[in-house]
Design a protein around this motif. Structure first.
Motif, mmCIF file in Angstrom:
data_model
loop_
_atom_site.group_PDB
_atom_site.id
_atom_site.type_symbol
_atom_site.label_atom_id
_atom_site.label_comp_id
_atom_site.label_asym_id
_atom_site.label_seq_id
_atom_site.Cartn_x
_atom_site.Cartn_y
_atom_site.Cartn_z
ATOM 1 N N GLY A 1 -5.360 3.915 1.393
ATOM 2 C CA GLY A 1 -4.750 4.784 0.864
ATOM 3 C C GLY A 1 -4.561 6.420 1.672
ATOM 4 O O GLY A 1 -5.355 6.141 2.559
ATOM 5 N N THR B 1 5.297 -0.281 1.010
ATOM 6 C CA THR B 1 4.257 -0.506 1.838
ATOM 7 C C THR B 1 5.600 -1.721 3.112
ATOM 8 O O THR B 1 5.905 -1.692 4.070
ATOM 9 C CB THR B 1 2.732 -0.934 2.248
ATOM 10 O OG1 THR B 1 2.319 0.496 2.228
ATOM 11 C CG2 THR B 1 2.551 -1.263 3.191
ATOM 12 N N TRP C 1 2.008 7.290 2.606
ATOM 13 C CA TRP C 1 2.400 5.485 3.118
ATOM 14 C C TRP C 1 3.354 4.812 3.178
ATOM 15 O O TRP C 1 2.877 3.919 4.603
ATOM 16 C CB TRP C 1 2.032 5.304 1.331
ATOM 17 C CG TRP C 1 0.941 5.255 0.642
ATOM 18 C CD1 TRP C 1 0.209 6.708 0.105
ATOM 19 C CD2 TRP C 1 0.052 4.163 0.090
ATOM 20 N NE1 TRP C 1 -0.483 6.194 -0.586
ATOM 21 C CE2 TRP C 1 -1.054 5.463 -0.274
ATOM 22 C CE3 TRP C 1 -0.259 2.891 0.673
ATOM 23 C CZ2 TRP C 1 -1.758 4.379 -0.769
ATOM 24 C CZ3 TRP C 1 -0.858 2.267 0.322
ATOM 25 C CH2 TRP C 1 -2.118 2.735 -0.761
ATOM 26 N N PRO D 1 3.406 2.252 -3.922
ATOM 27 C CA PRO D 1 3.183 2.774 -2.548
ATOM 28 C C PRO D 1 2.470 1.246 -1.995
ATOM 29 O O PRO D 1 3.169 1.220 -0.711
ATOM 30 C CB PRO D 1 2.447 3.902 -2.598
ATOM 31 C CG PRO D 1 1.131 3.422 -3.501
ATOM 32 C CD PRO D 1 2.008 3.273 -4.479
ATOM 33 N N ARG D 2 2.323 0.412 -2.555
ATOM 34 C CA ARG D 2 1.286 -0.833 -2.176
ATOM 35 C C ARG D 2 2.289 -1.461 -1.653
ATOM 36 O O ARG D 2 2.640 -2.151 -1.192
ATOM 37 C CB ARG D 2 0.198 -1.137 -3.047
ATOM 38 C CG ARG D 2 -0.844 -0.313 -2.860
ATOM 39 C CD ARG D 2 -2.509 -0.811 -4.055
ATOM 40 N NE ARG D 2 -3.264 0.366 -3.400
ATOM 41 C CZ ARG D 2 -3.990 0.720 -3.072
ATOM 42 N NH1 ARG D 2 -4.115 -0.367 -1.880
ATOM 43 N NH2 ARG D 2 -5.071 1.093 -2.572
ATOM 44 N N THR E 1 4.419 10.114 -1.875
ATOM 45 C CA THR E 1 3.327 8.668 -1.199
ATOM 46 C C THR E 1 4.116 8.377 -0.249
ATOM 47 O O THR E 1 4.268 8.171 0.878
ATOM 48 C CB THR E 1 3.507 7.753 -2.327
ATOM 49 O OG1 THR E 1 4.734 7.467 -2.468
ATOM 50 C CG2 THR E 1 2.212 8.092 -3.518
ATOM 51 N N ARG F 1 -6.509 9.613 5.963
ATOM 52 C CA ARG F 1 -6.405 8.373 5.397
ATOM 53 C C ARG F 1 -7.087 8.531 4.148
ATOM 54 O O ARG F 1 -8.684 10.040 4.323
ATOM 55 C CB ARG F 1 -7.130 7.088 5.387
ATOM 56 C CG ARG F 1 -6.038 6.947 6.891
ATOM 57 C CD ARG F 1 -6.686 5.763 7.496
ATOM 58 N NE ARG F 1 -5.910 4.587 8.645
ATOM 59 C CZ ARG F 1 -4.737 3.710 8.011
ATOM 60 N NH1 ARG F 1 -4.580 3.866 6.220
ATOM 61 N NH2 ARG F 1 -3.386 3.226 8.524
#
Length: 402
Positions: A367, A202, A317, A198-199, A314, A363
């Motif tokens: 995340g 983003t 996100w 998910p990072r 996710t 949150r």
């Protein structure tokens, strides 16, 4: 890219609720009512720059096949029984210049774009699948000169330069994170890969409308399983997502090490290609404004319904990233909007803040909670906030170009 819904038995219970909430308000509220222009009380630039589009199951009827360069308005009406989309494509038929998505049956949407002279392709896409019903469209040279005051031109130049820097920065970060994700995935460090997934995405989601403009790369990189058409090979982020989170897949056979390597190498190569192409782009203020609106549409059609990240859950996100990108796009043109319609600017500020407050409540650390953990009320509140922001945001481009 256009999203097809998964079959009914596979839809998550909250996704069904969100779709019910969004079905009428979101689509209806996104109808743009642009500021009037010379010769046309209903739109910018006069009748010769206003094109009516009627989309049906087997036709894309347009009131004109050419228009003079300048601010064009496409008034799109869905006369069919399926949700449709309308695209203005570059001459190659691949790069998306501008688009309106998710036009429900018997509803109308407006696409406002500042189009230079040249050859284009238009497409209606009933059912939001396939290449759509296409035709050629010509934007002819125009002798009309639009005088932009020096102070407004300074704001335009600043917005365009700032957004270009932002998009390039997000693309660069996407490439770094994608390489890290691919390394973890191919070496079997699934915990690290799940953490990075998910990072990395983003950065994709913050510039999703830009990435989607490349019609060859986007399907390879971001197609969901439900998007696939007969004979289409499934690759990209969501193919690997399913392999990392197979719990919802039932009787699933994990990918071999060799196939993992193949998919990861392809994703990295496509991301490198995307990063290179983005470096060659320049953005106009109408593209920035339309991109901001388009990112919120992505929220309404995939994120708030819980269907984008079907396997990993996710979605929040991605939701936040789309809102980030939409907010950055708006912030760049906000001084122009404030000078032309201070009330609209105030309304957008308030509704962005309301939506962000709801997201902040979900949150967990740096995340977000799993989409499965949202209550029915929380999904409804998010959907309502998206709807509330959609209406004023749909007027952004017409205001910027007024």
């Amino acid at each position: 890219m256009p999203r097809a819904l998964p079959s009914a038995p596979s839809r998550h219970r909250l996704a069904l609720l969100a779709l019910t909430v969004l079905a009428v308000p979101a689509l209806a509220s996104c109808t743009e009512n642009g500021a009037g222009g010379a010769g046309d009380p209903g739109g910018p630039g006069g009748d010769e720059r206003t094109v009516s589009v009627a989309s049906t199951a087997d036709a894309c009827e347009m009131s004109a096949v050419e228009a003079p360069a300048g601010t064009l308005r496409f008034d799109v009406t869905n006369e069919g029984s399926e949700v449709t989309e309308f695209y203005l494509l570059a001459e190659d038929g691949l790069r998306i210049v501008a688009e309106v998505e998710n036009v429900g049956p018997q509803l109308s949407r407006q696409l406002v774009v500042d189009a230079p002279a040249g050859e284009y392709v238009t497409a209606c896409k009933p059912g939001m699948v396939g290449e759509g019903i296409r035709s050629s469209f010509t934007v002819t040279p125009s002798d009309e000169e639009v005088e932009v005051p020096a102070d407004e031109q300074e704001l335009v130049d600043r917005a365009e330069a700032g957004y270009q820097t932002y998009v390039q920065d997000q693309s660069d970060q996407l490439l770094v994170k994608t390489r890290q994700f691919a390394e973890a995935y191919t070496t079997g460090d699934d915990d690290a890969a799940r953490e990075l997934y998910p990072r990395a995405r983003t950065h994709w989601e913050r510039i999703e409308t830009v990435a989607e403009s490349f019609g060859d790369l986007d399907p390879r990189m971001d197609a969901r399983e439900a998007d696939l058409e007969p004979g289409q090979r499934w690759t990209g982020w969501h193919r690997m997502e399913k392999d990392l989170w197979p719990e919802r897949a039932g009787d699933y056979t994990p990918l071999s090490d060799a196939r993992r390597q193949t998919f990861a190498d392809a994703l990295v190569a496509d991301t490198e290609e995307l990063d290179g192409r983005i470096g060659d782009l320049e953005f106009s203020v109408d593209q920035i404004a339309n991109g901001s609106r388009g990112l919120l549409e992505e929220v309404a059609t995939g994120k708030v319904t819980g269907e984008e990240e079907y396997w990993s859950r996710t979605d929040l996100w991605d939701f936040q990233a789309n809102v980030d990108g939409a907010r950055v796009g708006y912030d760049g043109v906000a001084p122009i909007v404030t000078s032309k319609d201070a009330e609209l600017a105030s309304q957008l500020e308030l509704r962005f803040a309301d939506l962000q407050e709801l997201l902040d409540a979900q949150r967990v650390g740096d995340g977000f909670t799993s989409y499965d953990d949202l209550t029915r009320r929380e999904v409804r509140d998010l959907a309502d906030a998206v709807n509330a922001l959609s209406e004023p945001l749909s007027r952004l481009t017409a205001t910027v170009l007024a």
